[in-house]
Design an enzyme around this catalytic site. Sequence first.
Site, PDB file in Angstrom:
ATOM      1  CG  ASN A 102     -23.538   8.698 -25.576  1.00  0.00           C
ATOM      2  OD1 ASN A 102     -22.892   8.190 -26.748  1.00  0.00           O
ATOM      3  ND2 ASN A 102     -24.781   9.549 -25.658  1.00  0.00           N
ATOM      4  CG  ASN A 106     -35.495   4.339 -25.023  1.00  0.00           C
ATOM      5  OD1 ASN A 106     -35.141   5.212 -25.706  1.00  0.00           O
ATOM      6  ND2 ASN A 106     -34.531   3.353 -24.308  1.00  0.00           N
ATOM      7  CG  HIS A 133     -40.628  10.724 -26.180  1.00  0.00           C
ATOM      8  ND1 HIS A 133     -39.254  10.776 -26.712  1.00  0.00           N
ATOM      9  CD2 HIS A 133     -41.186  11.929 -25.435  1.00  0.00           C
ATOM     10  CE1 HIS A 133     -38.738  12.001 -26.154  1.00  0.00           C
ATOM     11  NE2 HIS A 133     -39.804  12.666 -25.802  1.00  0.00           N
TER      12      HIS A 133
HETATM   13  C1  BV8 Z   1     -43.054  19.159 -28.229  1.00  0.00           C
HETATM   14  C2  BV8 Z   1     -41.737   8.804 -29.954  1.00  0.00           C
HETATM   15  C3  BV8 Z   1     -44.268  21.191 -27.925  1.00  0.00           C
HETATM   16  C4  BV8 Z   1     -41.999   8.307 -31.310  1.00  0.00           C
HETATM   17  C5  BV8 Z   1     -40.216  10.685 -29.889  1.00  0.00           C
HETATM   18  C6  BV8 Z   1     -36.743  23.506 -28.845  1.00  0.00           C
HETATM   19  C7  BV8 Z   1     -35.664  23.597 -29.489  1.00  0.00           C
HETATM   20  C8  BV8 Z   1     -35.615  22.842 -30.818  1.00  0.00           C
HETATM   21  C9  BV8 Z   1     -36.673  21.949 -31.321  1.00  0.00           C
HETATM   22  C10 BV8 Z   1     -37.923  21.776 -30.462  1.00  0.00           C
HETATM   23  C11 BV8 Z   1     -37.832  22.544 -29.201  1.00  0.00           C
HETATM   24  N1  BV8 Z   1     -38.768  22.222 -28.670  1.00  0.00           N
HETATM   25  C12 BV8 Z   1     -39.465  21.428 -29.252  1.00  0.00           C
HETATM   26  C13 BV8 Z   1     -39.059  21.179 -30.434  1.00  0.00           C
HETATM   27  C14 BV8 Z   1     -39.072  20.263 -31.487  1.00  0.00           C
HETATM   28  C15 BV8 Z   1     -38.957  18.910 -31.284  1.00  0.00           C
HETATM   29  C16 BV8 Z   1     -37.339  18.663 -31.024  1.00  0.00           C
HETATM   30  O1  BV8 Z   1     -36.808  18.549 -29.994  1.00  0.00           O
HETATM   31  N2  BV8 Z   1     -36.983  18.465 -32.174  1.00  0.00           N
HETATM   32  C17 BV8 Z   1     -35.607  18.034 -32.112  1.00  0.00           C
HETATM   33  C18 BV8 Z   1     -35.242  17.028 -33.534  1.00  0.00           C
HETATM   34  C19 BV8 Z   1     -34.585  19.293 -32.340  1.00  0.00           C
HETATM   35  N3  BV8 Z   1     -39.604  18.139 -29.862  1.00  0.00           N
HETATM   36  C20 BV8 Z   1     -40.934  17.963 -30.086  1.00  0.00           C
HETATM   37  O2  BV8 Z   1     -41.401  17.980 -31.189  1.00  0.00           O
HETATM   38  C21 BV8 Z   1     -41.641  17.283 -28.883  1.00  0.00           C
HETATM   39  N4  BV8 Z   1     -42.700  17.950 -28.607  1.00  0.00           N
HETATM   40  O3  BV8 Z   1     -42.043  19.933 -27.804  1.00  0.00           O
HETATM   41  O4  BV8 Z   1     -44.392  19.821 -28.301  1.00  0.00           O
HETATM   42  C22 BV8 Z   1     -43.829  21.801 -29.081  1.00  0.00           C
HETATM   43  C23 BV8 Z   1     -43.831  21.506 -30.240  1.00  0.00           C
HETATM   44  C24 BV8 Z   1     -43.175  22.350 -31.361  1.00  0.00           C
HETATM   45  C25 BV8 Z   1     -42.296  23.262 -31.152  1.00  0.00           C
HETATM   46  C26 BV8 Z   1     -42.474  23.699 -29.960  1.00  0.00           C
HETATM   47  C27 BV8 Z   1     -43.240  23.060 -28.731  1.00  0.00           C
HETATM   48  C28 BV8 Z   1     -41.680  15.956 -28.865  1.00  0.00           C
HETATM   49  C29 BV8 Z   1     -40.436  15.077 -28.921  1.00  0.00           C
HETATM   50  C30 BV8 Z   1     -40.866  13.581 -28.918  1.00  0.00           C
HETATM   51  C31 BV8 Z   1     -40.998  12.884 -30.433  1.00  0.00           C
HETATM   52  N5  BV8 Z   1     -41.101  11.563 -30.270  1.00  0.00           N
HETATM   53  N6  BV8 Z   1     -40.274   9.349 -30.075  1.00  0.00           N
HETATM   54  C32 BV8 Z   1     -41.313   7.164 -31.845  1.00  0.00           C
HETATM   55  O5  BV8 Z   1     -40.282   6.716 -31.066  1.00  0.00           O
HETATM   56  O6  BV8 Z   1     -41.681   6.740 -32.804  1.00  0.00           O
HETATM   57  S1  BV8 Z   1     -38.495  11.404 -30.133  1.00  0.00           S
HETATM   58  C33 BV8 Z   1     -37.478  10.135 -30.275  1.00  0.00           C
HETATM   59  O7  BV8 Z   1     -36.386  10.463 -30.692  1.00  0.00           O
HETATM   60  C34 BV8 Z   1     -36.981   9.147 -29.126  1.00  0.00           C
HETATM   61  O8  BV8 Z   1     -37.968   9.148 -28.185  1.00  0.00           O
HETATM   62  C35 BV8 Z   1     -36.173  10.095 -28.483  1.00  0.00           C
HETATM   63  O9  BV8 Z   1     -36.561  10.993 -27.726  1.00  0.00           O
HETATM   64  C36 BV8 Z   1     -35.445  10.713 -29.712  1.00  0.00           C
HETATM   65  C37 BV8 Z   1     -34.058  10.196 -30.020  1.00  0.00           C
HETATM   66  O10 BV8 Z   1     -33.125  10.448 -29.396  1.00  0.00           O
HETATM   67  P1  BV8 Z   1     -32.376   9.344 -28.397  1.00  0.00           P
HETATM   68  O11 BV8 Z   1     -33.145   8.451 -27.656  1.00  0.00           O
HETATM   69  O12 BV8 Z   1     -31.066  10.038 -27.676  1.00  0.00           O
HETATM   70  O13 BV8 Z   1     -31.551   8.441 -29.665  1.00  0.00           O
HETATM   71  P2  BV8 Z   1     -30.339   9.050 -30.594  1.00  0.00           P
HETATM   72  O14 BV8 Z   1     -30.420   7.862 -31.674  1.00  0.00           O
HETATM   73  O15 BV8 Z   1     -30.640  10.308 -31.134  1.00  0.00           O
HETATM   74  O16 BV8 Z   1     -29.066   8.906 -29.813  1.00  0.00           O
HETATM   75  C38 BV8 Z   1     -28.579   7.537 -29.221  1.00  0.00           C
HETATM   76  C39 BV8 Z   1     -27.343   8.068 -28.156  1.00  0.00           C
HETATM   77  O17 BV8 Z   1     -27.295   6.811 -27.654  1.00  0.00           O
HETATM   78  C40 BV8 Z   1     -26.400   8.438 -29.082  1.00  0.00           C
HETATM   79  O18 BV8 Z   1     -25.874   9.733 -28.337  1.00  0.00           O
HETATM   80  C41 BV8 Z   1     -25.275   7.134 -29.082  1.00  0.00           C
HETATM   81  O19 BV8 Z   1     -24.118   7.803 -29.023  1.00  0.00           O
HETATM   82  C42 BV8 Z   1     -25.743   6.653 -27.890  1.00  0.00           C
HETATM   83  N7  BV8 Z   1     -25.375   5.235 -27.866  1.00  0.00           N
HETATM   84  C43 BV8 Z   1     -25.294   4.272 -28.844  1.00  0.00           C
HETATM   85  N8  BV8 Z   1     -25.146   3.085 -28.339  1.00  0.00           N
HETATM   86  C44 BV8 Z   1     -25.016   3.244 -26.958  1.00  0.00           C
HETATM   87  C45 BV8 Z   1     -25.292   4.483 -26.742  1.00  0.00           C
HETATM   88  N9  BV8 Z   1     -25.192   5.145 -25.568  1.00  0.00           N
HETATM   89  C46 BV8 Z   1     -24.985   3.947 -24.448  1.00  0.00           C
HETATM   90  N10 BV8 Z   1     -24.691   2.485 -24.945  1.00  0.00           N
HETATM   91  C47 BV8 Z   1     -24.587   2.199 -26.151  1.00  0.00           C
HETATM   92  N11 BV8 Z   1     -24.467   0.970 -26.346  1.00  0.00           N
END
Ligand code: BV8
Length: 254
Positions: A216, A104, A121
């Site tokens: 979660n 976050n 991040h």
């Molecule tokens: C990188 C900042 C080198 C900006 C963010 C390997 C495989 C596939 C893809 C990749 C890979 N390696 C790299 C990638 C690409 C990419 C990636 O992972 N893509 C995903 C979409 C597949 N990763 C990157 O680009 C990273 N950089 O690897 O660089 C590289 C580059 C390219 C290729 C190779 C290597 C950089 C990633 C960081 C990006 N920046 N944030 C901003 O915020 O504006 S990511 C952002 O999204 C957040 O920070 C967080 O990380 C993510 C969201 O995820 P969550 O926080 O989990 O939130 P989400 O909404 O998804 O889920 C919420 C959960 O909470 C749910 O499960 C829900 O059920 C639950 N919930 C709801 N209410 C509650 C609850 N839980 C508890 N209590 C509640 N009340």
Amino acid sequence: MDIQTELTPLIHILRKTSRVTVLTGAGISAESGIPTFRGEEGLWKTYRAEELATLAAFIRNPKLVWEWYDWRRGIIGSKEYNAGHEVLSRWEKLFPTFHVITQNIDGLHQKAGSRNILELHGNIWKLRCTKEETVIEDHSTPLNEFPPHCLDCGALLRPHVVWFGESLDASILQSAFALSSSCEVMFVVGTSAVVQPAASLPIAAANAGATVVEVNPDPTPLTPYVDYSFRGKAGEILPVIDGKLSFSNPDEEK
Ligand code: BV8
């Protein structure tokens, strides 16, 4: 199995634990009223987060990307931390070694009093000069200038966050993997465990023999690999675990 029964063996483990690491995601801030990324409210106008949180989007239209971050700063600035953040800040004083690794950028863990924080991040209240890389802190909502410029060199400022396709800070990532593979218990709270490399941290902890605990409301790709997966909200489940813990003095067990 109801949480109370499920909890008993975990409380037993926690009583004997001195090194705890927690990975958090947008879900821990959901009860504070902050939209998650993948929840249905994760949309802004018609854009998905992954579309705007990229360098390409910023180069294409810095004003639009800054409008989005300003909108999020407006929301985050008006919200308070919740019981989930609070329990984690209290546990920092309860366990000898305790760290929070967060995805976050909202700064709510710090607002709740946590100090041992790794922001994987970045932070939405920090702005970085695109020319000099200097970082300033600015809490003004709305921003005074769209898009904002560096007061020193006049270059464009960007949010000091990690965008998709950008690498994380190497020293922060290294510390995160070190804390994950050296803890005895890892809590994974409020993350969909999709975004890499953050989603690999619990796997590193499990591979190093740690007990991994997921909190979660919904199952995630991580659920099959964890030891405990509590279905519920962070702001409800963490106080229940804390309640059980604080009725027992950890030193008693040593
Ligand atoms: C990188 C900042 C080198 C900006 C963010 C390997 C495989 C596939 C893809 C990749 C890979 N390696 C790299 C990638 C690409 C990419 C990636 O992972 N893509 C995903 C979409 C597949 N990763 C990157 O680009 C990273 N950089 O690897 O660089 C590289 C580059 C390219 C290729 C190779 C290597 C950089 C990633 C960081 C990006 N920046 N944030 C901003 O915020 O504006 S990511 C952002 O999204 C957040 O920070 C967080 O990380 C993510 C969201 O995820 P969550 O926080 O989990 O939130 P989400 O909404 O998804 O889920 C919420 C959960 O909470 C749910 O499960 C829900 O059920 C639950 N919930 C709801 N209410 C509650 C609850 N839980 C508890 N209590 C509640 N009340």
